[in-house]
Scaffold this active site. Structure first.
Site, short mmCIF file in Angstrom:
data_model
loop_
_atom_site.label_atom_id
_atom_site.label_comp_id
_atom_site.label_asym_id
_atom_site.label_seq_id
_atom_site.Cartn_x
_atom_site.Cartn_y
_atom_site.Cartn_z
N TYR A 1 -9.83 -3.49 -10.47
CA TYR A 1 -9.51 -1.72 -10.01
C TYR A 1 -8.24 -1.38 -10.39
O TYR A 1 -8.26 -0.17 -10.74
CB TYR A 1 -9.84 -1.75 -8.60
CG TYR A 1 -8.92 -2.52 -7.44
CD1 TYR A 1 -7.82 -1.91 -7.20
CD2 TYR A 1 -8.76 -3.69 -7.34
CE1 TYR A 1 -6.77 -2.08 -6.37
CE2 TYR A 1 -7.79 -4.13 -6.40
CZ TYR A 1 -6.84 -3.53 -6.04
OH TYR A 1 -5.92 -4.04 -5.18
N LYS B 1 -0.29 5.45 -5.83
CA LYS B 1 -1.20 5.42 -7.13
C LYS B 1 -2.28 6.46 -6.69
O LYS B 1 -2.71 7.28 -7.77
CB LYS B 1 -1.85 4.18 -7.17
CG LYS B 1 -2.98 4.06 -8.31
CD LYS B 1 -3.37 2.60 -8.05
CE LYS B 1 -4.33 2.40 -6.97
NZ LYS B 1 -4.90 0.93 -7.10
N CYS C 1 -1.69 1.80 -3.00
CA CYS C 1 -2.84 2.66 -2.97
C CYS C 1 -2.27 4.18 -2.79
O CYS C 1 -2.81 5.03 -3.34
CB CYS C 1 -3.84 2.33 -1.99
SG CYS C 1 -3.21 1.59 -0.72
N GLU D 1 -7.98 1.73 -12.88
CA GLU D 1 -7.42 3.11 -12.12
C GLU D 1 -6.11 3.52 -13.01
O GLU D 1 -5.97 4.73 -13.40
CB GLU D 1 -6.74 2.73 -10.67
CG GLU D 1 -8.15 2.69 -9.79
CD GLU D 1 -7.70 2.29 -8.53
OE1 GLU D 1 -8.60 2.41 -7.59
OE2 GLU D 1 -6.59 1.76 -8.13
N CYS E 1 0.84 -1.16 0.03
CA CYS E 1 0.03 0.16 -0.12
C CYS E 1 0.95 1.24 -0.22
O CYS E 1 0.75 2.23 -0.86
CB CYS E 1 -0.94 -0.14 1.20
SG CYS E 1 -1.92 1.34 1.39
N GLU F 1 -26.04 15.58 -1.39
CA GLU F 1 -27.35 15.76 -1.01
C GLU F 1 -28.33 14.79 -1.92
O GLU F 1 -29.61 14.60 -1.56
CB GLU F 1 -28.01 17.22 -1.47
CG GLU F 1 -28.19 17.62 -2.69
CD GLU F 1 -28.73 19.00 -2.69
OE1 GLU F 1 -29.66 19.30 -2.39
OE2 GLU F 1 -27.99 19.91 -3.48
N TYR G 1 6.73 4.85 9.22
CA TYR G 1 6.27 3.62 9.56
C TYR G 1 7.44 2.97 10.69
O TYR G 1 7.27 2.49 11.64
CB TYR G 1 5.87 2.86 8.45
CG TYR G 1 4.71 2.81 7.98
CD1 TYR G 1 3.85 1.63 8.11
CD2 TYR G 1 3.84 3.99 7.70
CE1 TYR G 1 2.46 1.46 7.50
CE2 TYR G 1 2.76 3.97 7.24
CZ TYR G 1 2.20 2.80 7.19
OH TYR G 1 0.70 2.86 6.80
N HIS H 1 -27.31 21.69 0.45
CA HIS H 1 -27.59 22.24 -0.80
C HIS H 1 -26.45 23.49 -1.01
O HIS H 1 -26.41 24.31 -0.08
CB HIS H 1 -28.76 22.65 -1.14
CG HIS H 1 -29.39 23.18 -2.20
ND1 HIS H 1 -29.11 22.24 -3.34
CD2 HIS H 1 -29.36 24.58 -2.90
CE1 HIS H 1 -29.84 23.12 -4.47
NE2 HIS H 1 -29.58 24.36 -4.30
#
Length: 448
Positions: free
Chosen positions: A178, A51, A48, A182, A43, A442, A99, A437
């Site tokens: 995906y 990306k 992710c 993507e 990741c 909405e 990390y 709105h």
């Protein structure tokens, strides 16, 4: 009692492994984690996070064009791939460091070597050193699957996409999940001609049919080419460096780059799991029970290597549940019902719960409410792209069974809306909520 070098030895410092290591150490366990590449896993390092940064960069192509309709005198702009990719990889370095600091600050020993299993409690490191642990957690994730066709070595995967020297003028992407959709959007916005091929005629299997059909329609309108019922037959490298791709059912195509996005395989090869009697399924994933325990009582697994749901937040929750259960005296299990997910395509899609097809198959019928509209920004920008929001409800109780959306910012909108599905609310709760709105969100409380 047997004495071990560690209470917990984690193999793999990705999302699940880092969370499990940190939490177990905070509970007082003596923990080591072995990582052969970099802390952060798929990741953070090659998935992710970088990306999504590319996706942000790609959106500027349309945003700059749209700005002219909003009064901005935007000149024709050049795009510099090298600047973007340098900044993205610098951010990856920063997160990798964060990390690493997190693990160090929690007293976790980081071992920058490949580790393999030698038995129920044994681990061998690449240096030849052997250690023991009372409990072993396997969190090695998954790796891109590559078709075994002639010339497959000429292709790349999503791993290498972040290290291309330049944007290819013509790229063929194999797959329809995906990752394929993507990157199709990313490369298209950066100026490449994109051809996506797939063995079937279905993209994004598992998502709502109406939503994925809308994405296919919009992608084709943008100029992305699709070839369905196409199996790889071979890749030939031509004298000028381009690649000639042969496939079933279609004429060959010549491109500058081939990218495989045909799924991900659990990273269990040559890990030594057989020495401990750890059972694998047909796809090579570690078979685990509800507490993440494998068929060996002292070995557990979390994340993509189990092939349950290949999502980073799931790996994190599994790592947390494992550590709390084993070392925190807080038995915890992950609830896999109504897990939201998104595809950061152009435009993105997002969904949670049952699709219309799944609801009808399970209950025989379902009430479906939709809003098919053109976002305000698209109207003024002169774009014909339409968003589609769907709410799938139980025919008798009106309980919301699923929400499915395509349009700008729908992953951001769905995160909050998914709470309602998880909580088992009915459509009436949405109807009673006053609309914000003017917003796209909405539409969720105005569905009819």
């Amino acid at each position: 009692m047997a004495s071990y070098d560690y209470d917990l030895f984690v193999i793999g410092a990705g999302s699940g492994g880092v969370r499990a290591s940190r939490v177990a150490a905070a509970h007082g366990a003596k923990v080591a984690v072995a990582e052969e590449y970099r802390v952060g896993g798929t990741c953070v390092i090659r998935g992710c996070v970088p990306k999504k940064l590319l996706i942000y960069g790609a959106h500027f192509a349309e945003d700059l064009a749209d700005a002219r309709r909003f009064g901005w005198n935007v000149p024709d702009c050049d795009f510099d791939w090298k600047v973007l990719i340098k900044n993205v990889l610098d951010e990856v370095d920063r997160i990798n460091g964060a990390y690493t600091d997190t693990l160090n600050n929690n007293g976790v020993e980081i071992i920058q070597e490949r580790a393999t299993i030698t038995g129920p409690h044994g681990i061998r490191l690449a240096s030849g050193r052997e250690v023991t642990a009372k409990t072993i957690l396997v969190a090695v994730g998954a790796t891109p699957s590559v078709p075994k066709c002639p010339g497959h070595e000429h292709g790349i995967t999503s791993n290498e996409a972040f290290h291309l020297e330049s944007i290819p003028k013509r790229i063929l992407i194999a797959g329809a999940g995906y990752i394929a959709n993507e990157f199709a959007g990313i490369f298209h916005q950066f100026g490449a001609h994109v051809t996506l091929i797939n063995r079937t005629d279905v993209i994004l299997r598992g998502y709502d049919e109406q939503i994925r059909d809308r994405l296919l329609q919009i992608s084709m309108m943008k100029g992305i080419e699709f070839r369905f019922h196409a199996d790889f037959q071979g890749i030939e490298k031509l004298k000028d460096g381009s690649l000639k791709v042969s496939m079933s059912g279609h004429e060959p195509i010549v491109v500058d780059c081939v990218m495989f996005a045909t799924g991900r395989d659990p990273n269990t090869a040559d890990l030594g799991l057989e020495t401990a009697g750890v059972e694998l399924d047909a796809k090579g994933a570690i078979v685990v029970d509800d507490d993440n325990r494998s068929t060996c009582a002292s070995i557990y697994a979390v994340g993509d290597v189990t092939n349950r749901i290949q999502l980073t937040p799931i790996a994190i929750r599994e790592g947390q549940a494992f550590a709390d259960t084993m070392f925190g005296n807080k038995p915890t299990r992950v609830d896999y019902e109504n897990v939201p997910s998104a595809v950061f395509s152009h435009p993105p899609i997002a969904g949670v719960g049952l699709t219309e097809g799944q609801a009808k198959a399970k209950f025989g019928s379902a009430k479906v409410y939709t809003s098919d509209f053109r976002p305000m920004k698209n109207v003024l920008a002169g774009r014909n792209e339409r968003s589609l929001y769907k709410m799938v409800c139980d025919s008798e109780t009106d309980k919301i069974l699923g929400l499915h959306m395509i349009g700008p910012d729908v992953p951001e909108i769905l995160q909050a809306a998914a709470i309602a599905v998880k909580a088992g609310l009915t459509k009436a709760a949405f109807d009673q909520t006053v609309a914000l709105h003017p917003t796209m969100a909405e539409e969720l409380v105005l569905l009819r």
